[in-house]
Design an enzyme around this catalytic site. Structure first.
Site, PDB file in Angstrom:
ATOM      1  N   VAL A 174      39.675  22.134  31.106  1.00 51.08           N
ATOM      2  CA  VAL A 174      38.984  21.487  32.234  1.00 51.08           C
ATOM      3  C   VAL A 174      38.175  22.465  33.082  1.00 51.08           C
ATOM      4  CG1 VAL A 174      40.639  19.573  32.380  1.00 51.08           C
ATOM      5  CG2 VAL A 174      40.951  21.591  33.847  1.00 51.08           C
TER       6      VAL A 174
ATOM      7  N   ASN B  80      44.893  15.936  36.633  1.00 47.52           N
ATOM      8  CA  ASN B  80      46.269  16.411  36.819  1.00 47.52           C
ATOM      9  C   ASN B  80      46.484  17.850  36.355  1.00 47.52           C
ATOM     10  OD1 ASN B  80      49.445  15.971  36.684  1.00 47.52           O
ATOM     11  ND2 ASN B  80      48.781  16.604  34.633  1.00 47.52           N
TER      12      ASN B  80
ATOM     13  N   TYR C 193      46.606  28.293  45.362  1.00 52.75           N
ATOM     14  CA  TYR C 193      47.114  26.945  45.084  1.00 52.75           C
ATOM     15  C   TYR C 193      46.928  26.044  46.316  1.00 52.75           C
ATOM     16  CZ  TYR C 193      50.379  23.415  43.256  1.00 52.75           C
ATOM     17  OH  TYR C 193      50.944  22.254  42.786  1.00 52.75           O
TER      18      TYR C 193
ATOM     19  N   ARG D 102      52.274  17.598  28.816  1.00 55.70           N
ATOM     20  CA  ARG D 102      53.685  17.689  29.233  1.00 55.70           C
ATOM     21  C   ARG D 102      53.798  17.322  30.709  1.00 55.70           C
ATOM     22  NH1 ARG D 102      54.302  24.341  29.564  1.00 55.70           N
ATOM     23  NH2 ARG D 102      53.847  24.439  31.795  1.00 55.70           N
TER      24      ARG D 102
ATOM     25  N   THR E 231      45.321   9.537  50.301  1.00 55.67           N
ATOM     26  CA  THR E 231      46.319  10.344  49.589  1.00 55.67           C
ATOM     27  C   THR E 231      47.692   9.708  49.781  1.00 55.67           C
ATOM     28  OG1 THR E 231      45.074  12.353  50.023  1.00 55.67           O
ATOM     29  CG2 THR E 231      47.388  12.631  49.405  1.00 55.67           C
TER      30      THR E 231
ATOM     31  N   ALA F 296      44.810  26.421  48.741  1.00 55.85           N
ATOM     32  CA  ALA F 296      43.371  26.216  48.959  1.00 55.85           C
ATOM     33  C   ALA F 296      42.814  25.203  47.965  1.00 55.85           C
ATOM     34  CB  ALA F 296      42.632  27.544  48.839  1.00 55.85           C
ATOM     35  N   ALA F 297      43.214  25.339  46.708  1.00 59.81           N
ATOM     36  CA  ALA F 297      42.699  24.425  45.680  1.00 59.81           C
ATOM     37  C   ALA F 297      43.176  22.996  45.944  1.00 59.81           C
ATOM     38  CB  ALA F 297      43.146  24.889  44.301  1.00 59.81           C
TER      39      ALA F 297
HETATM   40  N1  NAD Z   1      55.894  20.094  39.395  1.00 59.00           N
HETATM   41  C1  NAD Z   1      55.742  20.091  40.720  1.00 59.00           C
HETATM   42  O1  NAD Z   1      56.687  20.325  41.487  1.00 59.00           O
HETATM   43  C2  NAD Z   1      54.398  19.754  41.310  1.00 59.00           C
HETATM   44  C3  NAD Z   1      54.342  19.511  42.703  1.00 59.00           C
HETATM   45  C4  NAD Z   1      53.113  19.197  43.267  1.00 59.00           C
HETATM   46  C5  NAD Z   1      51.977  19.105  42.482  1.00 59.00           C
HETATM   47  N2  NAD Z   1      52.064  19.355  41.136  1.00 59.00           N
HETATM   48  C6  NAD Z   1      50.840  19.255  40.363  1.00 59.00           C
HETATM   49  O2  NAD Z   1      51.015  18.319  39.314  1.00 59.00           O
HETATM   50  C7  NAD Z   1      50.171  18.675  38.221  1.00 59.00           C
HETATM   51  C8  NAD Z   1      50.985  18.733  36.960  1.00 59.00           C
HETATM   52  O3  NAD Z   1      52.030  19.669  37.145  1.00 59.00           O
HETATM   53  P1  NAD Z   1      53.279  19.791  36.156  1.00 59.00           P
HETATM   54  O4  NAD Z   1      54.435  20.138  37.010  1.00 59.00           O
HETATM   55  O5  NAD Z   1      53.354  18.633  35.240  1.00 59.00           O
HETATM   56  O6  NAD Z   1      52.826  21.128  35.384  1.00 59.00           O
HETATM   57  P2  NAD Z   1      53.010  21.567  33.847  1.00 59.00           P
HETATM   58  O7  NAD Z   1      52.802  23.054  33.855  1.00 59.00           O
HETATM   59  O8  NAD Z   1      54.280  21.044  33.278  1.00 59.00           O
HETATM   60  O9  NAD Z   1      51.787  20.844  33.118  1.00 59.00           O
HETATM   61  C9  NAD Z   1      50.466  21.214  33.384  1.00 59.00           C
HETATM   62  C10 NAD Z   1      49.603  20.812  32.212  1.00 59.00           C
HETATM   63  O10 NAD Z   1      48.245  21.194  32.530  1.00 59.00           O
HETATM   64  C11 NAD Z   1      47.682  21.751  31.352  1.00 59.00           C
HETATM   65  N3  NAD Z   1      46.575  22.636  31.709  1.00 59.00           N
HETATM   66  C12 NAD Z   1      46.632  23.800  32.413  1.00 59.00           C
HETATM   67  N4  NAD Z   1      45.409  24.346  32.490  1.00 59.00           N
HETATM   68  C13 NAD Z   1      44.557  23.519  31.835  1.00 59.00           C
HETATM   69  C14 NAD Z   1      43.172  23.550  31.563  1.00 59.00           C
HETATM   70  N5  NAD Z   1      42.387  24.553  31.994  1.00 59.00           N
HETATM   71  N6  NAD Z   1      42.627  22.521  30.885  1.00 59.00           N
HETATM   72  C15 NAD Z   1      43.399  21.507  30.427  1.00 59.00           C
HETATM   73  N7  NAD Z   1      44.719  21.430  30.633  1.00 59.00           N
HETATM   74  C16 NAD Z   1      45.295  22.417  31.339  1.00 59.00           C
HETATM   75  C17 NAD Z   1      48.837  22.504  30.695  1.00 59.00           C
HETATM   76  O11 NAD Z   1      48.581  22.776  29.323  1.00 59.00           O
HETATM   77  C18 NAD Z   1      49.985  21.530  30.912  1.00 59.00           C
HETATM   78  O12 NAD Z   1      50.090  20.598  29.853  1.00 59.00           O
HETATM   79  C19 NAD Z   1      49.518  20.015  38.596  1.00 59.00           C
HETATM   80  O13 NAD Z   1      48.239  19.771  39.126  1.00 59.00           O
HETATM   81  C20 NAD Z   1      50.437  20.545  39.677  1.00 59.00           C
HETATM   82  O14 NAD Z   1      49.780  21.419  40.568  1.00 59.00           O
HETATM   83  C21 NAD Z   1      53.243  19.677  40.541  1.00 59.00           C
END
Ligand code: NAD
Length: 258
Positions: free
Chosen positions: A56, A82, A148, A17, A234, A150-151
């Site tokens: 993961v 991701n 978050y 998603r 980046t 830190a990671a």
């Molecule tokens: N949405 C934002 O505003 C935003 C901003 C900056 C960074 N991010 C980063 O973008 C990435 C995606 O975020 P998103 O908003 O689409 O989040 P989301 O919660 O909609 O999707 C995250 C997906 O990761 C999967 N996931 C979680 N843990 C997992 C695991 N251990 N193994 C495999 N899959 C796993 C979930 O099932 C989900 O499908 C993340 O790394 C998030 O930190 C998001």
């Protein structure tokens, strides 16, 4: 003009998603064979994207996923790290389990997937591209989101180190740092009260959240042959959030919206 990804094989973690789904869809549209590695089934299954149930944070699960890719596609060219989760809480109150889960998903997940992908890319001798999703949180402090921050900062450190380790193999390692992007990840923060739509949008110079497609465009660029001399870098995709010095400039110092 965008060069095709025909013949390329991509693995995108967390692609069930949100941003991962948009990345997987974009890579598929541009010609790649795409594997979605997610611990959950896709919200909306996409024709042509192969879902592999993967955690993961678990070395055995990641190893099994890459074995499946070996069997079904024979090689790997593009890895997009991701997958992510959010656990909010102050240091002193947040549990070690929650802190560890965040670090394990974002940072260990990158390490484990890259540990599988890199030897395969090196052995094949045709280079490759690894793109990891960081965040603006890699550059600033967000109270309650220590794990978050830190990671995500760790992702940039590992990206730089790995980019140097594999530079002569033609493998490029980069990151994309999104700002607030409309997904269920954000909905969760709105629901638990750790985020509020008003200040989130008010703090963005472009006065809106990102779309998942806007993030996938940057990933697509780094993944493909348009970025063959970029590594260790980046790309920040945040509507100007990170470069803003003062919250609101006086109107005479702002260009009107026409
Ligand atoms: N949405 C934002 O505003 C935003 C901003 C900056 C960074 N991010 C980063 O973008 C990435 C995606 O975020 P998103 O908003 O689409 O989040 P989301 O919660 O909609 O999707 C995250 C997906 O990761 C999967 N996931 C979680 N843990 C997992 C695991 N251990 N193994 C495999 N899959 C796993 C979930 O099932 C989900 O499908 C993340 O790394 C998030 O930190 C998001």
């Amino acid at each position: 003009m965008t060069r095709s990804l025909d013949g390329k094989v991509a693995a995108v973690t967390g692609a069930a998603r949100g941003i991962g789904d948009a990345i997987a869809t974009r890579l598929l549209a541009d010609g790649a064979t795409v594997f979605a590695l997610d611990k959950n089934p896709p919200d909306e299954p996409r024709a042509g994207i192969v879902h592999i149930e993967t955690d993961v944070t678990d070395p055995a699960s990641v190893a099994a996923a890459f074995k499946t890719i070996d069997e079904r596609a024979g090689h790997i060219d593009i890895l997009v790290n991701n997958a992510g989760i959010q656990r909010v809480g102050l240091v002193g109150k947040v549990s070690f389990a929650d802190f560890s889960a965040v670090v394990a998903t974002h940072l260990n997940g990158l390490f484990l997937c890259a540990s599988e992908a890199v030897p395969r890319m090196v052995a094949r001798g045709k280079g490759g591209s690894i793109v990891s999703i960081a965040s603006t949180a890699a550059f600033v402090g967000l109270p309650g989101r220590g794990a978050y921050c830190a990671a995500k900062a760790g992702i940039l450190g590992l990206t730089r180190a790995l980019s140097l380790e594999v530079a002569t193999s033609g493998i490029r390692v980069n990151a994309v740092a999104p700002g607030f992007t409309r997904t269920k990840f954000i909905d969760q923060g709105l629901a638990d009260g750790s985020l509020e739509e008003g200040w989130m949008i008010g703090r963005v110079p472009m006065k809106r959240l990102a779309t998942t497609e806007e993030i996938s465009n940057a990933v697509r660029f780094l993944a493909g042959d348009e970025a063959t001399y970029m590594t260790g870098q980046t790309i920040v995709v945040d509507g100007g959030w990170i470069v803003q010095g003062i919250p609101e400039a006086p109107t005479w110092l702002q260009t009107p919206a026409s």
